[in-house]
Design a protein around this motif. Structure first.
Motif, mmCIF file in Angstrom:
data_model
loop_
_atom_site.group_PDB
_atom_site.id
_atom_site.type_symbol
_atom_site.label_atom_id
_atom_site.label_comp_id
_atom_site.label_asym_id
_atom_site.label_seq_id
_atom_site.Cartn_x
_atom_site.Cartn_y
_atom_site.Cartn_z
ATOM 1 N N MET A 32 -8.500 10.516 -10.708
ATOM 2 C CA MET A 32 -7.608 11.265 -11.604
ATOM 3 C C MET A 32 -8.410 11.939 -12.718
ATOM 4 O O MET A 32 -8.148 13.082 -13.079
ATOM 5 C CB MET A 32 -6.572 10.335 -12.211
ATOM 6 N N VAL A 35 -10.371 14.951 -11.148
ATOM 7 C CA VAL A 35 -9.520 16.114 -10.864
ATOM 8 C C VAL A 35 -9.055 16.752 -12.172
ATOM 9 O O VAL A 35 -8.966 17.980 -12.282
ATOM 10 C CB VAL A 35 -8.333 15.710 -9.956
ATOM 11 N N ARG A 50 -13.787 23.825 -6.039
ATOM 12 C CA ARG A 50 -12.824 23.384 -5.023
ATOM 13 C C ARG A 50 -13.034 21.896 -4.767
ATOM 14 O O ARG A 50 -14.175 21.427 -4.692
ATOM 15 C CB ARG A 50 -13.029 24.175 -3.726
ATOM 16 N N ILE A 51 -11.913 21.176 -4.644
ATOM 17 C CA ILE A 51 -12.016 19.723 -4.442
ATOM 18 C C ILE A 51 -12.786 19.410 -3.161
ATOM 19 O O ILE A 51 -13.528 18.440 -3.089
ATOM 20 C CB ILE A 51 -10.613 19.087 -4.419
ATOM 21 N N THR A 52 -12.639 20.286 -2.186
ATOM 22 C CA THR A 52 -13.320 20.045 -0.914
ATOM 23 C C THR A 52 -14.840 20.139 -1.068
ATOM 24 O O THR A 52 -15.588 19.646 -0.242
ATOM 25 C CB THR A 52 -12.870 21.073 0.139
ATOM 26 N N GLN B 12 -8.025 18.164 3.760
ATOM 27 C CA GLN B 12 -8.827 18.879 2.763
ATOM 28 C C GLN B 12 -8.548 20.385 2.808
ATOM 29 O O GLN B 12 -8.432 21.038 1.769
ATOM 30 C CB GLN B 12 -10.312 18.612 3.003
ATOM 31 N N ALA B 13 -8.423 20.917 4.021
ATOM 32 C CA ALA B 13 -8.157 22.355 4.162
ATOM 33 C C ALA B 13 -6.775 22.696 3.609
ATOM 34 O O ALA B 13 -6.586 23.733 2.953
ATOM 35 C CB ALA B 13 -8.261 22.766 5.636
ATOM 36 N N ILE B 15 -5.099 21.061 1.221
ATOM 37 C CA ILE B 15 -5.142 20.992 -0.247
ATOM 38 C C ILE B 15 -5.770 22.270 -0.805
ATOM 39 O O ILE B 15 -5.257 22.891 -1.742
ATOM 40 C CB ILE B 15 -5.933 19.745 -0.721
ATOM 41 N N ALA B 16 -6.886 22.678 -0.199
ATOM 42 C CA ALA B 16 -7.573 23.892 -0.663
ATOM 43 C C ALA B 16 -6.665 25.122 -0.533
ATOM 44 O O ALA B 16 -6.689 26.017 -1.383
ATOM 45 C CB ALA B 16 -8.855 24.090 0.129
ATOM 46 N N ALA B 17 -5.836 25.141 0.516
ATOM 47 C CA ALA B 17 -4.981 26.308 0.754
ATOM 48 C C ALA B 17 -3.782 26.361 -0.203
ATOM 49 O O ALA B 17 -3.326 27.434 -0.580
ATOM 50 C CB ALA B 17 -4.488 26.295 2.205
ATOM 51 N N LYS B 19 -3.341 24.358 -3.273
ATOM 52 C CA LYS B 19 -3.478 24.026 -4.690
ATOM 53 C C LYS B 19 -3.985 25.219 -5.489
ATOM 54 O O LYS B 19 -5.006 25.813 -5.151
ATOM 55 C CB LYS B 19 -4.419 22.836 -4.888
ATOM 56 N N ARG B 21 -4.134 26.907 -9.742
ATOM 57 C CA ARG B 21 -4.186 26.505 -11.144
ATOM 58 C C ARG B 21 -2.790 26.160 -11.670
ATOM 59 O O ARG B 21 -2.644 25.328 -12.550
ATOM 60 C CB ARG B 21 -4.790 27.674 -11.930
ATOM 61 N N CYS B 27 -1.648 15.252 -6.736
ATOM 62 C CA CYS B 27 -2.624 15.023 -5.676
ATOM 63 C C CYS B 27 -4.022 14.873 -6.279
ATOM 64 O O CYS B 27 -4.677 15.861 -6.604
ATOM 65 C CB CYS B 27 -2.591 16.178 -4.665
ATOM 66 N N PHE B 28 -4.432 13.624 -6.455
ATOM 67 C CA PHE B 28 -5.755 13.326 -7.006
ATOM 68 C C PHE B 28 -6.657 12.727 -5.935
ATOM 69 O O PHE B 28 -7.572 11.967 -6.237
ATOM 70 C CB PHE B 28 -5.628 12.381 -8.199
ATOM 71 N N LEU B 30 -9.545 12.429 -3.597
ATOM 72 C CA LEU B 30 -10.888 12.980 -3.411
ATOM 73 C C LEU B 30 -11.298 12.776 -1.952
ATOM 74 O O LEU B 30 -10.678 11.990 -1.228
ATOM 75 C CB LEU B 30 -11.865 12.293 -4.356
ATOM 76 N N LEU B 88 1.141 11.233 -12.344
ATOM 77 C CA LEU B 88 0.067 10.819 -13.246
ATOM 78 C C LEU B 88 -0.028 11.821 -14.384
ATOM 79 O O LEU B 88 0.023 13.028 -14.143
ATOM 80 C CB LEU B 88 -1.260 10.747 -12.478
ATOM 81 N N TYR B 89 -0.148 11.331 -15.604
ATOM 82 C CA TYR B 89 -0.185 12.243 -16.741
ATOM 83 C C TYR B 89 -1.035 11.668 -17.864
ATOM 84 O O TYR B 89 -1.303 10.471 -17.901
ATOM 85 C CB TYR B 89 1.223 12.581 -17.229
ATOM 86 N N ARG B 90 -1.442 12.549 -18.742
ATOM 87 C CA ARG B 90 -2.333 12.157 -19.850
ATOM 88 C C ARG B 90 -1.546 12.118 -21.149
ATOM 89 O O ARG B 90 -0.856 13.064 -21.480
ATOM 90 C CB ARG B 90 -3.478 13.148 -19.970
#
Lengths: 74, 268
Positions: A32, A35, A50-52, B12-13, B15-17, B19, B21, B27-28, B30, B88-90
């Motif tokens: 967390m 990210v 990128r996370i990837t 992974q692909a 998430i990249a597609a 996500k 800003r 989704c954290f 890794l 999840l938050y700050r």
């Protein structure tokens, strides 16, 4: 670098980012945090990680994160 | 869960597609975590037009990791099985209202708030407890059964990491369970683990009748001592924010809010 340290301490106020050099390997930052750091770096420094493409070694210290930002800016 | 097995590179692909800003996301995941859940065939992708949902099969429910780009686009997955997610938050007051609204509209309801606390010790803190309470590492099958039963009864099955008896037995074999005894009878248990050089409390609980007698504090003190003698100085845990006695106890041990919280929502 000051801007980065401020950003990091806002995300994890309990961590001394000027002293820690094994942030990932020592288990100080979790997914967390990582990210969140990526997201903030994206906003503040206008670079996209990128996370990837994420390599934990790039997040082991403030200096390593700073070097990553400089690399992405080029 | 959808039946087709999902590979890590697909997740992974995806998430990249999806996500961006501006995404609303919890989704954290890794790459290493994605690999882990795909390796045990516990991961599925449910892709909408603009929203992405990664489903992770857990012991007692399915956990949702979401990337929402269109809050009007509905969650496209129907099931009678329990669903849960964590936002999840700050900062304690910064839980994102737009994410909560989305899931409330989908029939979820708010469950628990948990705060992450951390502490650092350069030496073992002094602790004076109830001398009728003793703490030691769980050794016997009976200890493992006690700890499993205690955790199973005390913890919400949807929002915390529920453990099977086999898992608690394995942790007992690894020396990762502490048992507190009051006059020789087991009354509390603590599960701990190490990530890097940070020691974590995974689960801790005290039997109802024995609460308020210092068993929880004795367990935490022993946990700190156990790791501090090995040169570990950093400690961390998640605590239910509603559990004010536990929060006060951790505070007395020097644990402080690490700036992050989670709100769990469930649909059962």
């Amino acid at each position: 670098m000051e801007k980065l340290l401020k950003l990091l301490s806002e995300i994890r106020p309990d961590v001394d980012f000027t002293a820690e050099t094994e942030l990932i390997d020592d288990g100080i930052l979790d997914s967390m945090d990582v990210v969140s750091i990526i997201s903030e770096i994206d906003d503040v420094f206008d670079v996209q990680i990128r996370i990837t493409e994420l390599d934990p070694e790039n997040f082991n210290s403030a200096e390593a994160i700073w070097n990553l930002i400089q690399k992405l800016k080029k | 869960m959808p039946s087709r097995r999902t590979e890590a590179h697909e997740v992974q692909a995806a998430i990249a597609a999806y996500k961006t800003r501006d995404s609303i996301s919890n989704c954290f995941l890794l790459p290493a975590e994605i690999e882990r859940i795909c390796d045990v065939d516990a991961c599925r992708i449910v892709a909408g037009v603009r929203n992405l949902f990664i489903l992770e099969r857990k012991e007692s429910c399915t956990r949702i990791h979401y990337i929402i780009n269109d809050s009007e686009e509905r969650f496209p997955f129907e099931t009678n099985l329990p669903l849960m997610l964590e936002i999840l938050y700050r900062g304690k007051d910064n839980c994102p209202a737009n994410a909560i609204d989305y899931w409330l509209r989908e029939g979820f309801h708010e469950n628990l708030i948990r705060d992450n606390l951390t502490a650092s010790y350069t030496s073992i803190p002094t602790f004076t407890g109830n001398n009728q309470i003793s703490v030691g590492t769980a050794l016997s099958p009976e200890d493992a059964e006690f700890a499993h039963s205690l955790f199973d009864n005390l913890f919400d099955p949807y929002s915390s990491d529920r453990m099977t008896l086999a898992q608690v037995r394995e942790l007992t074999d690894n020396g990762q369970i502490l048992i507190a005894r009051l006059n020789g009878n087991p009354v509390g248990a603590l599960h701990h683990y190490l990530i890097g050089k940070c020691a974590w409390i995974g689960h801790v609980g005290v039997d109802g009748d024995a609460r308020g007698k210092g068993a929880g504090a004795a367990l935490v003190a022993d946990f700190i001592k156990h790791y501090n003698t090995q040169g570990i100085s950093r400690f961390s845990l998640w605590v239910q924010a509603q559990n004010t006695p536990a929060c006060a106890m951790y505070n007395r041990f020097g644990f402080r809010y690490a700036g992050k919280s989670t709100l769990s929502l469930i649909k059962i």
